[in-house]
Design a protein around this motif. Sequence first.
Motif, PDB file in Angstrom:
ATOM      1  N   ARG A 179      74.261  32.023  32.787  1.00 29.03           N
ATOM      2  CA  ARG A 179      75.317  31.422  31.836  1.00 29.03           C
ATOM      3  C   ARG A 179      76.217  32.270  32.958  1.00 29.03           C
ATOM      4  N   GLU A 180      76.300  32.202  34.442  1.00 29.93           N
ATOM      5  CA  GLU A 180      77.135  32.571  34.939  1.00 29.93           C
ATOM      6  C   GLU A 180      77.444  31.554  36.049  1.00 29.93           C
ATOM      7  N   ARG A 181      76.975  30.172  36.375  1.00 28.88           N
ATOM      8  CA  ARG A 181      77.513  29.352  36.775  1.00 28.88           C
ATOM      9  C   ARG A 181      75.838  27.770  36.459  1.00 28.88           C
ATOM     10  N   ALA A 182      77.059  26.288  36.983  1.00 35.15           N
ATOM     11  CA  ALA A 182      76.354  24.853  35.800  1.00 35.15           C
ATOM     12  C   ALA A 182      75.312  24.722  37.116  1.00 35.15           C
ATOM     13  N   LEU A 183      74.889  23.511  37.129  1.00 39.12           N
ATOM     14  CA  LEU A 183      73.951  22.933  38.810  1.00 39.12           C
ATOM     15  C   LEU A 183      74.657  21.382  38.446  1.00 39.12           C
ATOM     16  N   LEU A 184      74.291  20.541  39.457  1.00 41.29           N
ATOM     17  CA  LEU A 184      74.280  18.956  39.209  1.00 41.29           C
ATOM     18  C   LEU A 184      72.613  18.637  39.306  1.00 41.29           C
TER      19      LEU A 184
END
Length: 307
Positions: free
Chosen positions: A43-48
């Motif tokens: 929940r802290e980061r998004a990804l490609l």
Amino acid sequence: MQTDLATNGVATLTHWGVIRARGADAARFLHGQLTNDMLALDRERALLAGFCSAKGRLQASFLVWQGEADEILLACSADVLAPTLKRLSMFVLRAQCKLSDASAELPLHGLAGAAASTLLGDAAVWQRRDTAAGTLIRLPDSQGMKRALLAGGVPVDAPLLSLDTWRWLELGSGVPTIEAATVEQFVPQMINLELVGGVDFKKGCYPGQEVVARSQYRGTLKRRMFLFDVVAVASAGQEIFHSADPGQPAGLVANAAPSPEEGSRLLAEVKLAALDSGTLHLGSAEGPPLTRRELPYTVPFEGSAAA
């Protein structure tokens, strides 16, 4: 809201849509289908990530983040959402994962300049935050300005930003998007997806993984993506030609957007050998010439055109 034609404000991203993956096996299912490590998502980061065919060619590209419990959201080009949803659904089988189109429930907005900085604070690139306005994800900067994706809401105090201006900024960040016109045209490295964090070479298998790995480790990559301007209208899927070889295309436009002043900005995949001499042209060897611009990251390759 007050309309502002400068590169500061909020744009409604009608060119993107959202796929929802929900269920106890959502992360594990997507981990086996996409180019990035979905088990590392939090929940802290998004990804490609990319979704490849068995031949290693990209069928879609995503910005991925966690939603509610057992829910993963994938933003992609709206014109590939329906066929991508259908293809992914074919592989679910017995996994506890339900895929659906969540675009209507989760409108996406892009924030740039001061409008983004106000909400982002000190957030790092790809950091994800829950805010009163919606889920906020910091995107890579463009033209020296902060940018963010806002899912599910919109700040009422931000000026309006045109979609064309947002797309122009999007290209300047050097992050590509697979559109309907470019489905199955590129191996991930051909459009620098691994350079912007969209490929994990240590994760397990996924469709096309052997082809992607071979391109990375055997030194067979002869094409890369670069940023160009052209005094003409450009669109994804248009061919690019070299002045010395008019008989066959030297590249393909991955994404394009109108420039604020004149013509278009584009991200295009081209033969590396075509950068050493001569000129590149849109549509034909006699078409409008392309002017290469600097990407915000280094593209590794041998040759005099390296930058």
